[in-house]
Design an enzyme around this catalytic site. Structure first.
Site, PDB file in Angstrom:
ATOM      1  N   LEU A 283      80.693  51.078  41.734  1.00 29.91           N
ATOM      2  CA  LEU A 283      81.001  49.659  41.838  1.00 29.91           C
ATOM      3  C   LEU A 283      80.537  49.193  43.215  1.00 29.91           C
ATOM      4  CD1 LEU A 283      84.674  49.482  40.455  1.00 29.91           C
ATOM      5  CD2 LEU A 283      82.566  48.918  39.231  1.00 29.91           C
ATOM      6  N   ASP A 284      80.057  47.949  43.294  1.00 26.28           N
ATOM      7  CA  ASP A 284      79.705  47.399  44.603  1.00 26.28           C
ATOM      8  C   ASP A 284      80.895  47.515  45.538  1.00 26.28           C
ATOM      9  OD1 ASP A 284      77.258  46.714  43.590  1.00 26.28           O
ATOM     10  OD2 ASP A 284      77.726  44.593  43.321  1.00 26.28           O
ATOM     11  N   MET A 285      80.615  47.620  46.824  1.00 25.01           N
ATOM     12  CA  MET A 285      81.674  47.751  47.818  1.00 25.01           C
ATOM     13  C   MET A 285      82.701  46.632  47.693  1.00 25.01           C
ATOM     14  SD  MET A 285      81.205  48.054  51.941  1.00 25.01           S
ATOM     15  CE  MET A 285      82.597  48.194  53.050  1.00 25.01           C
ATOM     16  N   THR A 287      83.416  44.836  45.058  1.00 24.94           N
ATOM     17  CA  THR A 287      84.024  44.758  43.723  1.00 24.94           C
ATOM     18  C   THR A 287      85.195  45.734  43.621  1.00 24.94           C
ATOM     19  OG1 THR A 287      81.879  44.202  42.768  1.00 24.94           O
ATOM     20  CG2 THR A 287      83.585  44.933  41.242  1.00 24.94           C
ATOM     21  N   ARG A 401      76.611  39.518  39.424  1.00 27.96           N
ATOM     22  CA  ARG A 401      76.517  38.567  40.525  1.00 27.96           C
ATOM     23  C   ARG A 401      75.271  37.689  40.374  1.00 27.96           C
ATOM     24  NH1 ARG A 401      77.916  42.576  45.585  1.00 27.96           N
ATOM     25  NH2 ARG A 401      77.812  40.643  46.807  1.00 27.96           N
TER      26      ARG A 401
END
Length: 456
Positions: A283-285, A287, A401
């Site tokens: 997961l993105d940092m 998120t 996003r």
């Protein structure tokens, strides 16, 4: 809440301890005055089975919930040997004597105010005076609680420490009285302090009517402490996999300069994890939400194949930075839809992704509107945005996003997006992985994990 460790072995030692108490081998002493309502209420015992890597031996830790009772050996020692195994009686995080001293300053004033409040009649002419006294008493009680909470400092996984007051500050809310006095926080605090590796944890309640009833950690107090003690909120684990709720702001895997991440924290907690790179997706940092990690090589291989073959299904909750109906006439009457948008890395502006019909890789996303929510930023400003449920069918970088922010998508970035939109002060990315559906790598059973998040 979910017990993040296997409980079978520790339950055995809990039952063994109860036998030792009945046989007077171990003594359960009343060390502070007991209230009338707690007489004959029973006891909650806990055991944590650990491995001491320095001495190469098994260690069993024992504790009881609360501060009114404490375990002792017959010779008042903290440790004893039974069947060749070292047993340790774990003390409270904060002793009853220190707590009594912390409460002493305001205790008399609080009792005097209570007597005055009780004497006042609830008539209209005395209501104002009564409410004033209640407010004074409430402030004194909060002051006393903060003094008590200042006594609680916990050792956490990964050689970190945290105070209860810091937890309260981060949550922006007081915690219930007795937080830190349950069996498990005492046991974990001691194990992490002594750098012991955890094998099993359990607690068993015992009284004359309900003998030997097992309980998971409580939601009210342990549910607050565990994510801090362990460094992560663990939703499920077995011998093959771990499922966590990743907080916003934490890396999934180690970065070039930053080593702290979900993977490292999992390896600090589960010493039976045999996979160096145990994350099977990221997961993105910014998120938050559900992540699954593998503890064995076989599980890692199986889960990787599931992701590659599109057998893993995920749902995300997002809040757009604006109201979707007023942004684009195209979506005015639509409640759901599908995006198929080609994106690629912008090599001149990493890690941004850009729309590219020729060289981009297609990201496919299903979406559904779920009303309008109001989010608070800077502790005061209210911002309204459209809540969207995303179901990605592919796993492209920044797929959701871009589907939100790009003009070929909603043309409305996700709220708090520092890359593709605007991030206000003290605001996080309003994107959360709320649902994860996988097949267990060993049993093949379909497993659905859900963790909702309220953006407020």
């Amino acid at each position: 809440m979910f017990n993040p460790f296997n409980s079978e072995l520790s339950r055995h030692y809990c039952l063994e301890l109860l036998d030792d108490i009945e046989n007077k081998t171990v003594v359960l002493k009343q060390i502070s005055e007991i209230s009338i309502e707690r007489i004959n209420q029973g006891i909650m015992t806990g055991a944590l089975v650990c491995w001491d890597p320095r001495k190469k031996e098994r260690v069993v830790l024992h504790a009881v919930s609360g501060i009114a009772k404490q375990l002792y050996t017959n010779d008042s020692k903290q440790t004893y040997i039974k069947n060749g195994i070292k047993h340790v009686i774990v003390p409270p995080v904060a002793s009853g004597k220190k707590i009594t001293r912390a409460l002493r300053k305001n205790d008399r004033k609080i009792h005097e105010l209570t007597e005055k409040i009780n004497r006042l009649q609830k008539s209209a002419d005395e209501e104002e005076s009564r409410n004033h006294l209640i407010k004074i008493r409430s402030n004194l009680c909060d002051e006393s609680l903060k003094k008590v909470f200042s006594l609680y400092k916990f050792h956490c996984a990964g050689k970190k420490t945290i105070s209860l007051n810091k937890i309260i500050k981060e949550r922006n809310a007081l915690v219930p009285t007795g937080t830190g006095d349950c069996c498990e926080p005492k046991l974990l605090n001691y194990a992490f302090k002594k750098k012991l590796e955890i094998i099993s944890m359990a607690q068993v309640f015992y009284d004359d009517e309900k003998k030997y009833e097992s309980f998971d950690p409580c939601n009210e107090r342990c549910g607050i402490l565990f994510p801090y003690l362990l460094g992560l909120e663990i939703l499920y684990q077995d011998s093959s996999i771990v499922v966590v709720n990743k907080p916003s702001g934490m890396l999934s895997v180690c970065g070039k300069k930053q080593k702290d991440c979900v993977e490292e924290r999992i390896k600090n907690i589960f010493f039976d994890c045999e996979v160096e790179q145990c994350a099977v997706h990221r997961l993105d940092m910014e998120t938050s939400g559900l992540m699954i990690l593998a503890k064995t090589k076989e599980a890692h291989r199986s889960l990787n194949l599931e992701f590659m073959n599109g057998l893993v299904h995920k749902k995300y909750i997002a809040v757009l930075d604006g109201i979707l109906e007023k942004t684009d006439e195209k979506y005015k009457t639509l409640e759901n839809g599908r995006f198929e948008l080609p994106f690629r890395l912008d090599v001149n502006n990493r890690p941004h992704q850009i729309y590219d019909e020729i060289n981009g890789k297609t990201g496919i996303t299903l979406w559904k509107k779920d009303g309008i929510v109001c989010v608070t930023v800077d502790d005061k400003q209210k911002i309204r945005g459209s809540k969207i449920i995303f179901t990605p069918l592919t796993g492209r970088t920044h797929q959701l996003r871009l589907a939100s922010a790009d003009s070929h998508g909603f043309n409305l970035p996700i709220m708090g997006d520092s890359l593709y939109g605007k991030c206000r002060k003290n605001q996080r990315l309003m994107l959360h992985a709320a649902e994860l559906e996988v097949y267990h790598p060993v049993s093949g059973q379909k497993m659905i994990f859900k963790k909702d998040f309220i953006f407020s």
